[in-house]
Design an enzyme around this catalytic site. Structure first.
Site, PDB file in Angstrom:
ATOM      1  N   TYR A   1       0.816  -1.171   0.090  1.00 14.52           N
ATOM      2  CA  TYR A   1       0.165   0.209   0.127  1.00 14.52           C
ATOM      3  C   TYR A   1       0.847   1.284   0.083  1.00 14.52           C
ATOM      4  O   TYR A   1       1.886   1.493   0.892  1.00 14.52           O
ATOM      5  CB  TYR A   1      -0.810  -0.159   1.356  1.00 14.52           C
TER       6      TYR A   1
ATOM      7  N   TYR B   1      -5.714   5.758  -6.596  1.00 12.27           N
ATOM      8  CA  TYR B   1      -5.852   5.411  -5.349  1.00 12.27           C
ATOM      9  C   TYR B   1      -7.288   4.972  -5.294  1.00 12.27           C
ATOM     10  O   TYR B   1      -8.261   5.699  -5.102  1.00 12.27           O
ATOM     11  CB  TYR B   1      -5.635   6.684  -4.685  1.00 12.27           C
TER      12      TYR B   1
END
Lengths: 129, 390
Positions: free
Chosen positions: B294, B344
């Site tokens: 991430y 994102y």
């Protein structure tokens, strides 16, 4: 408009303190353990019986940032914000006033001051010693 | 692996909308489109779905999504808290549901107009004023002016640099790798737009020590994942990505983005996730041909490499040097371009890339990607997966 803190009965003493010009740290009445941020149950002895100490108001920069973007309500950018290790052994987030980015580093000594926003809110703010 | 979740469930379908700066549709429509695409990907229909799971933050409830899809009845629905930390947790929820027979076909979804509507990169007064303990926690940072994701991460990044001698250029290695991978991904927002380390260093400061190119882009879009039992997975259209391990983690004295009051202000919660993933899977870091870590902010990728055991504490700056995390390197990361390069979507697009790698269908294939480790949002209570080809 400044961002106002959410306050409940576990944290009222802190914000009453800043209005009185005191930086208050929660202290367990049973075992003496200090903590920040405050909370209802002692993490050392499980007691719900708590009071506070008034901090000396001095501390050391543990880390810091210079916030440039995006806008922060109630602030003129850039601002310097630090993690301050208080001499009493707890850590707080605080804005450091009156310094530029080359006037602060990890280890810089600071002293607390109080920034009166309005009749109901006073924020702790830090200045270089 | 009897008695564990390992190998009991699989991701069999992936779907997404385009990733953009302005979708022009509602967040609900985005999620519905992504779920339909994921179902079509594995040859199932809305009538087969009996479970839905998403993030607590998602604005489209399970029942709203079910209504639009025409899902007749739901037997399982759940939400996971803590922002992007939920991503792999939704798949864990789904896997537990199908492994225990609580549901048969569970879809995990996440959809938002995170650029054209509510921008997560801005200072969130709403986060500071929520009426719960998270709002009370934020009383110790937001009023002091610390209230954007970049600022909260920068505080940890500065300390990390101080303790381990890491530099901004070390963070830049992550941005360069991500953008290289995005450059060959037609679905990436930054398709055809690689950057150099010089570009990274020259990009403007957002919150020192973070430059613009250390920060992910705010995006509109949705991703959905279909999860069924391992038995059912074998009958479906595409090769399953088996859930070899799935874990959540929260650390000592945990806060959301401001775990500053413990000795270690890094991300020990990812260590909790990592230890559980290795235990469940019986694998070790050296077994991983690649990973999806991430990457809403570059410093966290370095910290994750350490917490997950790919290198020792303070060794990530050396680990990422010389293209090690790019295609062809020792541990390619974020082969879709990551959230810095592709989009994102709160980590859900990274899970989809993990599935594509297992299928051999990535635009940046890693040879023999038999296992892929995927992580969820950092700085918050988080989650992770190990996906496997068998």
């Amino acid at each position: 408009m400044a961002v106002r803190p959410m306050v409940n009965r576990d944290s009222t003493f802190f914000w009453e303190g800043t209005q009185a010009g005191e930086l208050r740290i929660q202290k367990c009445n049973a075992c003496g353990a200090k903590r920040f941020p405050p909370g209802p149950a002692c993490q050392s002895c499980e007691a719900y019986d708590r009071g506070y100490d008034v901090a000396s108001g001095e501390g050391t920069v543990f880390s810091y940032v210079v916030h440039r973007h995006p806008p922060v309500p109630g602030k003129e950018l850039p601002i310097v914000i630090a993690l301050v290790d208080l001499d009493e052994g707890v850590r707080m987030v605080g804005e450091v006033a009156g310094v530029t980015d080359d006037e602060i580093e990890i280890g810089t000594r600071l002293r607390v001051d109080f920034n009166t926003i309005d009749d109901d809110l006073t924020l702790p703010i830090w200045r270089k010693l | 692996m009897t008695g564990t979740l390992s190998g009991k469930a699989a991701i069999v379908g992936i779907g997404a909308t385009e990733f953009s700066k302005e979708s022009g549709r509602s967040e609900l429509q985005l999620s519905v489109e992504a779920v339909r695409a994921a179902l079509a990907d594995c040859g199932l229909t809305a009538a087969d779905v009996d479970g839905l799971t998403t993030f607590t933050m998602d604005t489209s409830s399970e029942i709203a999504v079910a209504r639009e899809l025409g899902v007749p009845e739901l037997r399982f629905f759940s939400r996971i808290n803590y922002g992007g930390g939920a991503a792999c947790g939704t798949v864990q929820q789904a896997a537990m549901a199908v492994a225990t027979g609580v549901a048969d076909v569970v879809v995990a979804y996440r959809g938002f107009n995170e650029r054209s509507e509510s921008r997560f990169g801005q200072f969130s007064v709403a986060a500071a004023t929520q009426v719960n303990t998270n709002g009370l926690d934020n009383a110790w940072s937001y009023p002091m002016g610390l209230g954007t994701p970049a600022a909260t991460v920068a505080m940890q990044a500065r300390r990390y640099m101080h303790e381990y001698g890491a530099t901004s250029a070390d963070f830049g290695a992550v941005a360069v790798a991500d953008r290289r991978h995005a450059a060959t991904n037609p679905n990436a927002f930054f398709y055809g737009k690689p950057i150099t380390l010089e570009d990274h260093q020259a990009s403007r400061m957002i919150v020192d020590p973070l430059h613009l190119l250390d920060c992910c882009q705010e995006s509109d879009g949705a991703v959905a994942l279909v999860i069924v039992s391992a038995e059912r997975a074998r009958d479906l259209a595409k090769p399953p990505a088996y859930i070899t391990a799935a874990a959540q983690g929260s650390g000592r004295d945990q806060f959301v983005m401001t775990s500053y009051y413990r000795d270690d202000i890094g991300i020990p919660e990812m260590g909790v996730v990592g230890r559980e993933l290795w235990k469940q899977s019986g694998l070790v870091p050296d077994d991983m041909p690649m990973a999806i870590l991430y990457d809403h902010f570059t410093p966290y990728v370095l910290m994750q490499l350490e917490e997950l055991g790919f290198c020792g504490r303070g060794e990530a700056p050396d680990f990422v040097k010389g293209g090690a995390i790019e295609i062809g390197g020792r541990l390619p990361l974020n082969t879709h371009g990551g959230q810095l390069g592709e989009g994102y979507i709160h980590g859900m697009n990274g899970i989809a890339e993990g599935v594509r790698q297992i299928r051999g269908a990535s635009v940046n294939p890693v040879s023999d990607a038999h296992h892929v480790l995927v992580t969820a949002g950092t700085g918050v209570p988080t989650s992770g997966l190990i996906l496997g080809a068998s």
